[in-house]
Design an enzyme around this catalytic site. Structure first.
Site, PDB file in Angstrom:
ATOM      1  N   LEU A   1      64.942 -27.348 -66.423  1.00  0.00           N
ATOM      2  CA  LEU A   1      63.885 -27.654 -65.448  1.00  0.00           C
ATOM      3  C   LEU A   1      62.720 -26.676 -65.596  1.00  0.00           C
ATOM      4  CD1 LEU A   1      66.039 -28.588 -62.335  1.00  0.00           C
ATOM      5  CD2 LEU A   1      65.002 -30.101 -64.020  1.00  0.00           C
ATOM      6  N   SER A   2      62.746 -25.954 -66.707  1.00  0.00           N
ATOM      7  CA  SER A   2      61.617 -25.123 -67.099  1.00  0.00           C
ATOM      8  C   SER A   2      61.360 -23.927 -66.195  1.00  0.00           C
ATOM      9  CB  SER A   2      60.370 -26.008 -67.187  1.00  0.00           C
ATOM     10  OG  SER A   2      59.645 -25.588 -68.270  1.00  0.00           O
TER      11      SER A   2
ATOM     12  N   ASP B   1      55.453 -27.942 -70.634  1.00  0.00           N
ATOM     13  CA  ASP B   1      56.001 -27.265 -69.452  1.00  0.00           C
ATOM     14  C   ASP B   1      54.953 -26.375 -68.789  1.00  0.00           C
ATOM     15  OD1 ASP B   1      58.221 -28.494 -70.434  1.00  0.00           O
ATOM     16  OD2 ASP B   1      59.150 -26.678 -71.210  1.00  0.00           O
TER      17      ASP B   1
ATOM     18  N   GLU C   1      55.467 -17.470 -74.879  1.00  0.00           N
ATOM     19  CA  GLU C   1      56.829 -17.940 -75.166  1.00  0.00           C
ATOM     20  C   GLU C   1      57.052 -18.112 -76.671  1.00  0.00           C
ATOM     21  OE1 GLU C   1      58.375 -20.595 -72.331  1.00  0.00           O
ATOM     22  OE2 GLU C   1      60.139 -21.077 -73.528  1.00  0.00           O
TER      23      GLU C   1
HETATM   24  C1  GLA Z   1      61.260 -28.426 -73.989  1.00  0.00           C
HETATM   25  C2  GLA Z   1      59.958 -27.814 -74.494  1.00  0.00           C
HETATM   26  C3  GLA Z   1      58.793 -28.778 -74.277  1.00  0.00           C
HETATM   27  C4  GLA Z   1      59.095 -30.145 -74.836  1.00  0.00           C
HETATM   28  C5  GLA Z   1      60.450 -30.651 -74.373  1.00  0.00           C
HETATM   29  C6  GLA Z   1      60.865 -31.931 -75.033  1.00  0.00           C
HETATM   30  O1  GLA Z   1      61.209 -28.569 -72.610  1.00  0.00           O
HETATM   31  O2  GLA Z   1      59.706 -26.609 -73.817  1.00  0.00           O
HETATM   32  O3  GLA Z   1      57.625 -28.233 -74.845  1.00  0.00           O
HETATM   33  O4  GLA Z   1      59.018 -30.139 -76.244  1.00  0.00           O
HETATM   34  O5  GLA Z   1      61.476 -29.684 -74.611  1.00  0.00           O
HETATM   35  O6  GLA Z   1      60.033 -32.959 -74.648  1.00  0.00           O
END
Ligand code: GLA
Length: 502
Positions: free
Chosen positions: A124-125, A172, A160
């Site tokens: 979920l980033s 993200d 990152e």
């Molecule tokens: C991860 C990466 C994104 C994207 C997704 C797949 O979340 O951080 O930049 O590439 O995977 O869509």
């Protein structure tokens, strides 16, 4: 965790009051997976879970952090940034400091307490959320740093990629920077042009965390990127974004079969994103759901980044009435799936996942119903000079809740989540009385929900003017303790911070 609670912790750790609050959300991607690093289209939305920093600028080049998630300190000098090996939570903050300095900014440091409720390592980033919240903290501490959201996103991505060492795309960070309440964001990852698209009415986006570890995610992710780059080169285009599905079909035989499968996913996924935007604009939830499910099949069969746990969630979801579509979200290999569910059916859907998924996989799912949130921001934070810390006074009588009362072990019928305050559900007790109950009170047994503590909607009777200790605040509700040591939840708006009586 509520900013006032964070401020109180800041005071305990650093012995001063914080002056700013910086925050950035996690995200789910509705559709457009593994397209961002192919310069294509994505359609993510920011979720209502975020990373928050309360802080205070420093005059020197030290950054001192205290993480409440890890109960750990970190301190570093901006002039001597060193990445830990393996990288830890503070390296995302160091990476941002590094990227800002690389861009030519002379920075002052800050002290901050950090807390996030974006689950870590679940797809979920949370990493983009801490990066963007840290950029906001540097902006709050250095008035000359004034970045557009796009520039901030690019710098966070650089942090990152080059400091932490993860080769993510831009999706993200862009959504963490630019999320809008009630909207998903269509992003063109080549130009960074973006358009807010309203979420369809009458449906909820339910996030299901599979609870499965993300095996081989980093190496497989980098491998997929390399395969896409190779395919684009063999097809003679700058990026896979430059091909329509028809153009690709006419030329697919010039690729080896594996690269053809990867490229097919990317090319069609880009087209699906644009079709999904059209469907959302027409409030066509059936079409949107079908596109989401197609995206999952493509990620499973052509791009091969799904997992048995993600497939299980999607299968259960698609066999539940009034679930319009479901797919894995994020990089894959574990992490989370999302489902587009009729608002009135959310309780049934959640019950089905909680019942079926552990039986199929032996894993415990975690579920979130999320509204679309706004992106990263910072604001001055000025606690009243009277040192409110944990003290509050009841200013208004809490509104009388409907009189649902039940005892531990009673069955409770869970209807729908309260859209206003996540984690609270509208429920009925066995006598049919309706009221809102926080989810910590019940647990699931088969399809039934059983109370694990006695619950009465009006948990802690308080009168106006009574002093209470604020223990924790959460989604608009505060856990308070009265003078007799009794605890209960009251709506936060019923409290005002004030000095304790002598
Ligand atoms: C991860 C990466 C994104 C994207 C997704 C797949 O979340 O951080 O930049 O590439 O995977 O869509």
């Amino acid at each position: 965790m509520h900013p006032q609670t964070l401020a109180a912790r800041f005071y305990e750790v650093f012995g001063a009051h914080p002056t700013f609050l910086a925050r950035a959300p996690g995200r789910v991607n509705l559709i457009g997976e593994h397209t961002d690093y192919n310069e294509g289209f994505v359609l993510p939305m920011a979720i209502d879970r975020e990373v928050r920093l309360v802080g205070r600028p420093r005059a020197d080049d030290w950054v001192r952090l205290y993480s409440l998630n890890f109960e750990a300190h970190a301190a570093f000098r901006l002039s001597a940034l060193q990445r830990d090996n393996p990288p830890g939570w503070a390296d995302y903050c160091k990476g941002v400091a590094w990227a800002l300095q690389q861009a030519g900014y002379a920075l002052h440091g800050f002290d901050a307490v950090v807390h996030g409720d974006v689950p870590i390592g679940s797809g979920l980033s949370s990493s983009a959320a801490i990066e963007m919240a840290t950029i906001m903290a540097f902006q709050a501490s250095n008035p000359e740093v004034c970045l557009s959201p796009e520039t901030a996103a690019r710098l966070a991505q650089r942090a990152e990629n080059e400091f932490v060492g993860v080769r993510c795309g831009i999706m993200d960070q862009m959504i963490a920077a630019l999320g809008q309440v009630g909207h998903a964001l269509l992003i063109d990852c080549r130009t960074l042009e973006h358009t807010a698209v309203p979420l369809p009415k009458g449906v909820a986006v339910v996030v299901v965390d599979t609870g499965a570890p993300r095996a081989l995610a980093a190496s497989a992710y980098n491998e997929r990127r390399a395969q896409c780059e190779a395919a684009a080169q063999m097809l003679g285009v700058p990026a896979l974004r430059d091909l329509t599905p028809e153009e690709f079909e006419a030329r697919r035989t010039s690729l080896p079969p594996l690269l053809a499968r990867r490229a097919e996913h990317v090319v069609n996924e880009n087209a699906r994103v644009l079709a999904a935007v059209e469907a959302m604009r027409a409030n066509d939830i059936h079409r949107l759901g079908a596109l989401m499910s197609e995206s999952h099949m493509s990620l499973r069969d052509l791009y091969e980044v799904s997992s048995p746990a993600l497939d299980a969630v999607v299968e259960i979801a698609l066999s539940t009435p009034r679930v319009y579509g479901a797919r894995m979200t994020g990089a894959g290999f574990g992490g989370c799936a999302i489902a587009l569910v009729d608002e009135a059916q959310v309780g049934v859907f959640i019950a089905r996942i909680q019942y079926e998924y552990p039986r199929r996989t032996g894993l415990t799912p975690r579920l979130y119903v999320s509204a679309a949130n706004e992106g990263a921001r910072w604001q001055p934070f000025t606690p009243p000079s009277s040192i409110p810390t944990h003290r509050a006074i009841l200013a208004h009588q809490p509104p009388a809740e409907p009189p649902l009362c039940a005892e531990r072990g009673d069955s409770i019928f869970r209807e729908i989540p309260d859209p206003e305050t996540p984690h609270w559900w509208w429920c009925r007790d066995k006598r049919g009385r309706r009221g809102r109950v926080h989810e910590r009170f019940f647990e699931e047994e088969d399809y039934r929900f059983v109370l694990r503590e006695d619950f009465c909607a009006q948990e802690l009777p308080l009168s106006v003017g009574e002093w209470v200790m604020l223990i924790e605040a959460y989604d608009g509700w505060a856990l308070v303790e009265n003078a007799h040591g009794e605890r209960g939840w009251v709506p936060e708006r019923a409290l005002v911070p004030a000095t304790p009586p002598r």
